[in-house]
Motif scaffolding. Structure first.
Motif, PDB file in Angstrom:
ATOM      1  N   GLU A   1      -6.641 -11.957   8.845  1.00  0.00           N
ATOM      2  CA  GLU A   1      -5.595 -11.277   9.621  1.00  0.00           C
ATOM      3  C   GLU A   1      -6.024 -11.185  11.085  1.00  0.00           C
ATOM      4  O   GLU A   1      -5.228 -11.433  11.990  1.00  0.00           O
ATOM      5  CB  GLU A   1      -5.348  -9.860   9.061  1.00  0.00           C
ATOM      6  CG  GLU A   1      -4.349  -9.065   9.894  1.00  0.00           C
ATOM      7  CD  GLU A   1      -4.161  -7.614   9.433  1.00  0.00           C
ATOM      8  OE1 GLU A   1      -4.869  -7.195   8.481  1.00  0.00           O
ATOM      9  OE2 GLU A   1      -3.323  -6.923  10.014  1.00  0.00           O
TER      10      GLU A   1
ATOM     11  N   PHE B   1     -11.019  -5.899   2.337  1.00  0.00           N
ATOM     12  CA  PHE B   1     -10.510  -6.275   3.666  1.00  0.00           C
ATOM     13  C   PHE B   1     -11.613  -7.089   4.342  1.00  0.00           C
ATOM     14  O   PHE B   1     -12.493  -6.544   5.019  1.00  0.00           O
ATOM     15  CB  PHE B   1     -10.167  -5.014   4.456  1.00  0.00           C
ATOM     16  CG  PHE B   1      -9.426  -5.226   5.754  1.00  0.00           C
ATOM     17  CD1 PHE B   1      -9.011  -6.482   6.176  1.00  0.00           C
ATOM     18  CD2 PHE B   1      -9.116  -4.136   6.570  1.00  0.00           C
ATOM     19  CE1 PHE B   1      -8.316  -6.666   7.372  1.00  0.00           C
ATOM     20  CE2 PHE B   1      -8.423  -4.296   7.761  1.00  0.00           C
ATOM     21  CZ  PHE B   1      -8.033  -5.564   8.167  1.00  0.00           C
TER      22      PHE B   1
ATOM     23  N   HIS C   1       0.884  -1.181   0.000  1.00  0.00           N
ATOM     24  CA  HIS C   1       0.000   0.000   0.000  1.00  0.00           C
ATOM     25  C   HIS C   1       0.922   1.232   0.000  1.00  0.00           C
ATOM     26  O   HIS C   1       0.807   2.089   0.871  1.00  0.00           O
ATOM     27  CB  HIS C   1      -0.847   0.050   1.268  1.00  0.00           C
ATOM     28  CG  HIS C   1      -1.592  -1.205   1.632  1.00  0.00           C
ATOM     29  ND1 HIS C   1      -2.961  -1.266   1.661  1.00  0.00           N
ATOM     30  CD2 HIS C   1      -1.173  -2.450   2.015  1.00  0.00           C
ATOM     31  CE1 HIS C   1      -3.359  -2.486   2.046  1.00  0.00           C
ATOM     32  NE2 HIS C   1      -2.283  -3.216   2.271  1.00  0.00           N
TER      33      HIS C   1
ATOM     34  N   ASP D   1       3.606  -6.124   2.437  1.00  0.00           N
ATOM     35  CA  ASP D   1       2.474  -5.359   2.977  1.00  0.00           C
ATOM     36  C   ASP D   1       2.872  -3.914   3.320  1.00  0.00           C
ATOM     37  O   ASP D   1       2.208  -3.275   4.141  1.00  0.00           O
ATOM     38  CB  ASP D   1       1.884  -6.049   4.220  1.00  0.00           C
ATOM     39  CG  ASP D   1       0.473  -5.595   4.553  1.00  0.00           C
ATOM     40  OD1 ASP D   1      -0.169  -4.985   3.683  1.00  0.00           O
ATOM     41  OD2 ASP D   1       0.016  -5.831   5.680  1.00  0.00           O
TER      42      ASP D   1
ATOM     43  N   ILE E   1      -6.726   3.166   9.452  1.00  0.00           N
ATOM     44  CA  ILE E   1      -6.894   3.440   8.026  1.00  0.00           C
ATOM     45  C   ILE E   1      -7.572   4.808   7.814  1.00  0.00           C
ATOM     46  O   ILE E   1      -7.199   5.562   6.916  1.00  0.00           O
ATOM     47  CB  ILE E   1      -7.703   2.289   7.378  1.00  0.00           C
ATOM     48  CG1 ILE E   1      -6.890   0.981   7.435  1.00  0.00           C
ATOM     49  CG2 ILE E   1      -8.072   2.622   5.933  1.00  0.00           C
ATOM     50  CD1 ILE E   1      -7.692  -0.280   7.143  1.00  0.00           C
TER      51      ILE E   1
ATOM     52  N   ARG F   1       2.125   7.193  10.379  1.00  0.00           N
ATOM     53  CA  ARG F   1       1.273   7.034  11.563  1.00  0.00           C
ATOM     54  C   ARG F   1       2.152   6.771  12.780  1.00  0.00           C
ATOM     55  O   ARG F   1       1.938   5.827  13.540  1.00  0.00           O
ATOM     56  CB  ARG F   1       0.260   5.906  11.323  1.00  0.00           C
ATOM     57  CG  ARG F   1      -0.603   6.114  10.057  1.00  0.00           C
ATOM     58  CD  ARG F   1      -2.077   5.901  10.307  1.00  0.00           C
ATOM     59  NE  ARG F   1      -2.380   4.539  10.687  1.00  0.00           N
ATOM     60  CZ  ARG F   1      -2.678   3.556   9.810  1.00  0.00           C
ATOM     61  NH1 ARG F   1      -2.739   3.797   8.527  1.00  0.00           N
ATOM     62  NH2 ARG F   1      -2.954   2.355  10.258  1.00  0.00           N
TER      63      ARG F   1
ATOM     64  N   HIS G   1      -7.750  -9.444   1.248  1.00  0.00           N
ATOM     65  CA  HIS G   1      -7.199  -9.396   2.612  1.00  0.00           C
ATOM     66  C   HIS G   1      -8.061 -10.331   3.464  1.00  0.00           C
ATOM     67  O   HIS G   1      -9.251 -10.049   3.665  1.00  0.00           O
ATOM     68  CB  HIS G   1      -7.332  -7.995   3.196  1.00  0.00           C
ATOM     69  CG  HIS G   1      -6.237  -7.055   2.857  1.00  0.00           C
ATOM     70  ND1 HIS G   1      -6.125  -6.445   1.636  1.00  0.00           N
ATOM     71  CD2 HIS G   1      -5.189  -6.602   3.607  1.00  0.00           C
ATOM     72  CE1 HIS G   1      -5.059  -5.650   1.647  1.00  0.00           C
ATOM     73  NE2 HIS G   1      -4.472  -5.725   2.823  1.00  0.00           N
TER      74      HIS G   1
ATOM     75  N   TYR H   1      -6.685   4.130   0.784  1.00  0.00           N
ATOM     76  CA  TYR H   1      -6.563   5.210   1.762  1.00  0.00           C
ATOM     77  C   TYR H   1      -7.317   6.460   1.274  1.00  0.00           C
ATOM     78  O   TYR H   1      -7.059   7.561   1.731  1.00  0.00           O
ATOM     79  CB  TYR H   1      -5.095   5.544   2.047  1.00  0.00           C
ATOM     80  CG  TYR H   1      -4.366   4.452   2.790  1.00  0.00           C
ATOM     81  CD1 TYR H   1      -4.831   3.998   4.014  1.00  0.00           C
ATOM     82  CD2 TYR H   1      -3.222   3.864   2.262  1.00  0.00           C
ATOM     83  CE1 TYR H   1      -4.186   2.983   4.695  1.00  0.00           C
ATOM     84  CE2 TYR H   1      -2.552   2.857   2.943  1.00  0.00           C
ATOM     85  CZ  TYR H   1      -3.052   2.417   4.154  1.00  0.00           C
ATOM     86  OH  TYR H   1      -2.405   1.417   4.829  1.00  0.00           O
TER      87      TYR H   1
ATOM     88  N   ASN I   1       2.994  -0.580   4.350  1.00  0.00           N
ATOM     89  CA  ASN I   1       1.910   0.384   4.599  1.00  0.00           C
ATOM     90  C   ASN I   1       2.195   1.101   5.906  1.00  0.00           C
ATOM     91  O   ASN I   1       3.018   0.639   6.696  1.00  0.00           O
ATOM     92  CB  ASN I   1       0.555  -0.352   4.620  1.00  0.00           C
ATOM     93  CG  ASN I   1       0.324  -1.120   5.917  1.00  0.00           C
ATOM     94  OD1 ASN I   1       0.026  -0.534   6.958  1.00  0.00           O
ATOM     95  ND2 ASN I   1       0.468  -2.443   5.881  1.00  0.00           N
ATOM     96  N   PRO I   2       1.497   2.221   6.181  1.00  0.00           N
ATOM     97  CA  PRO I   2       1.852   3.013   7.365  1.00  0.00           C
ATOM     98  C   PRO I   2       1.323   2.455   8.684  1.00  0.00           C
ATOM     99  O   PRO I   2       1.747   2.904   9.749  1.00  0.00           O
ATOM    100  CB  PRO I   2       1.197   4.372   7.077  1.00  0.00           C
ATOM    101  CG  PRO I   2       0.038   4.039   6.195  1.00  0.00           C
ATOM    102  CD  PRO I   2       0.487   2.888   5.339  1.00  0.00           C
ATOM    103  N   GLY I   3       0.386   1.466   8.632  1.00  0.00           N
ATOM    104  CA  GLY I   3      -0.261   1.027   9.865  1.00  0.00           C
ATOM    105  C   GLY I   3       0.220  -0.296  10.407  1.00  0.00           C
ATOM    106  O   GLY I   3       0.326  -0.479  11.615  1.00  0.00           O
TER     107      GLY I   3
HETATM  108  O1  NIG Z   1      -2.667  -5.150   5.013  1.00  0.00           O
HETATM  109  N1  NIG Z   1      -5.198  -5.124   6.905  1.00  0.00           N
HETATM  110  C1  NIG Z   1      -5.542  -4.191   6.217  1.00  0.00           C
HETATM  111  N2  NIG Z   1      -4.793  -3.332   5.581  1.00  0.00           N
HETATM  112  C2  NIG Z   1      -3.411  -3.119   5.811  1.00  0.00           C
HETATM  113  C3  NIG Z   1      -3.168  -2.176   6.925  1.00  0.00           C
HETATM  114  C4  NIG Z   1      -3.737  -0.885   6.670  1.00  0.00           C
HETATM  115  C5  NIG Z   1      -3.394   0.152   7.675  1.00  0.00           C
HETATM  116  O2  NIG Z   1      -3.415  -0.091   8.886  1.00  0.00           O
HETATM  117  O3  NIG Z   1      -3.110   1.244   7.208  1.00  0.00           O
HETATM  118  C6  NIG Z   1      -2.717  -4.425   5.991  1.00  0.00           C
HETATM  119  O4  NIG Z   1      -2.234  -4.771   7.065  1.00  0.00           O
END
Ligand code: NIG
Ligand code: FE
Length: 410
Positions: free
Chosen positions: A250, A219, A79, A321, A109, A86, A247, A149, A323-325
């Motif tokens: 998880e 997701f 992503h 994966d 998110i 974050r 997704h 996003y 991504n910022p989170g």
């Molecule tokens: O693949 N799980 C969902 N989406 C992302 C995380 C997205 C986020 O926290 O920004 C993932 O882990």
């Protein structure tokens, strides 16, 4: 234009033409030639073999000086088009809040969606380009990038247009995935089913009209989208020729694997929490089980059962994966190391999971992911290394000497 790489200590990852993915026991070997050369013509691998059989006409020469040559990594799940970061939530996590708790408070998110909304397209492009260049330097030669996003039609299109710009300006192979159903957009708070309708009836047609996406993602997990909602989006996306990359599993055993397989998804990704039922669903499907150990590492979650899947005869891909989170890193060497250290894959299994199988999981294994005549010459040249195992073992050592994309050193 012709280039020959000579004095390759070990040429790794050779596969015959037409081998698009590896499953079960096949994942345990990596075919290699020691003391090798490789010829690149017009950006493609045209031949390779033992140095003792080196052809006469070499064109331009690159001397690998005994180093390894291997295919670049394929990162089939990222992503990387996001705004800012974050780092505040990083503190919340250290203080003990879970990923779901942060999301439930309106962070996560949605926090990234607010930041992205406030960032114009040019700025978003330049932040994302920096990440693309960062991962290319670490040996990634193909990347799948998701939207998700934006969460409004306009902002989802903004992300997908940035991905198109990245693709146009880069030597990297880039695939785009529309992930409107990443979270419920703020304007639809408390009206999840209306948001799903909006994804299906407004966003998807707009994305398709501009031809901005190769795949669709949802997701499908606890606290996000249900199996029924996922199915609705997959079926609508099919009308536009978009195949799924889901997704799933998880945060819980979500049913996401089964719904993905039912709709011939190219991959189902995450899989931190699965049972024998998911393994049975994946058997004999064309769907690639993709695991993301960087997210397990960052969020302190269980690691996917990659070893068990392989013992059951399935193929597994690994991706970052980025991504910022949940995984603020796109380092595929680290992913490979986590595959070995935390998932107990052999170095060979981890190598195949990060190259040919992750190429399959983003639909490019006919042209990338292995050393095969006719494939695109996206290659890593390392300094001299003792073994394939050294790659995940010494995962922080800066041993990449050169990265070639389309046969050219970047
Ligand atoms: O693949 N799980 C969902 N989406 C992302 C995380 C997205 C986020 O926290 O920004 C993932 O882990
Ligand atoms: Fe993801």
């Amino acid at each position: 234009m012709k280039t020959t790489i000579i004095n390759i200590g070990s040429l790794l990852g050779i596969l015959p033409q037409g081998k698009l993915r590896l499953e079960g026991k096949e994942m345990s070997s990596v075919e290699t030639i020691s003391d090798a050369y490789l010829v690149v013509e017009d950006g493609k691998i045209s031949s390779f073999g033992k140095m003792s059989c080196l052809p006469e006409d070499l064109g331009e020469v690159i001397d690998a000086e005994g180093g390894f040559v291997m295919p670049t990594f394929c990162d089939s799940h990222t992503h990387i088009v996001y705004a800012g970061c974050r780092d505040g939530e990083f503190r919340d996590k250290i203080d003990g809040l879970s990923y779901e708790e942060i999301a439930a408070r309106g962070g996560g998110i949605l926090n990234s969606a607010d930041l992205l909304h406030a960032t114009d397209e040019d700025e978003l492009y330049s932040q994302s380009l920096r990440r693309l260049e960062e991962i290319a330097a670490m040996g990634t030669g193909a990347v799948e990038i998701k939207s998700g996003y934006g969460l409004t039609c306009e902002d989802e299109l903004k992300i997908l247009r940035v991905i198109r710009r990245l693709r146009e300006g880069s030597q990297m192979c880039i695939k785009a995935t529309f992930l409107g159903a990443h979270a419920v957009g703020r304007a639809f708070k408390g009206r999840q089913s209306e948001y799903v309708d909006h994804v299906c009836e407004v966003m998807l047609p707009a994305v398709a009209a501009e031809g901005l996406s190769d795949y669709v993602d949802v997701f499908c997990d606890q606290g996000f989208f249900t199996v029924e909602e996922t199915e609705k989006i997959l079926m609508r996306a099919k009308e536009y020729g978009l195949v799924g990359k889901i997704h799933a599993n998880e945060l819980d055993v979500s049913g996401g694997v089964q719904v993905g397989v039912k709709h011939q998804a190219l991959s189902v990704d995450h899989l931190e929490r699965t049972t024998q039922a998911e393994i049975e669903a994946l058997r004999s499907s064309r769907t690639m089980a993709t695991m993301l150990p960087g997210a397990s590492f960052f969020l302190g979650m269980p690691y996917g059962n990659a070893k068990g899947y392989i013992q059951e005869g399935l193929g597994v891909a690994l991706a970052s994966d980025y991504n910022p989170g949940s995984s603020p890193s796109g380092n595929m060497r680290f992913v490979m190391a986590l595959g070995c250290i935390k998932m107990r894959l052999t170095p060979e299994q981890a190598f195949n999971a990060c190259t040919i199988n992750s190429a399959y999981a983003m639909g490019v294994s006919d042209s990338l992911g292995s050393i095969t005549e006719g494939k695109t010459a996206n290659l890593i040249i390392t300094r001299k290394l003792p073994s394939l195992a050294f790659i995940p073992y010494s995962h922080q050592t800066p041993f990449i000497e050169k990265v070639l994309l389309n046969g050219r050193v970047i």
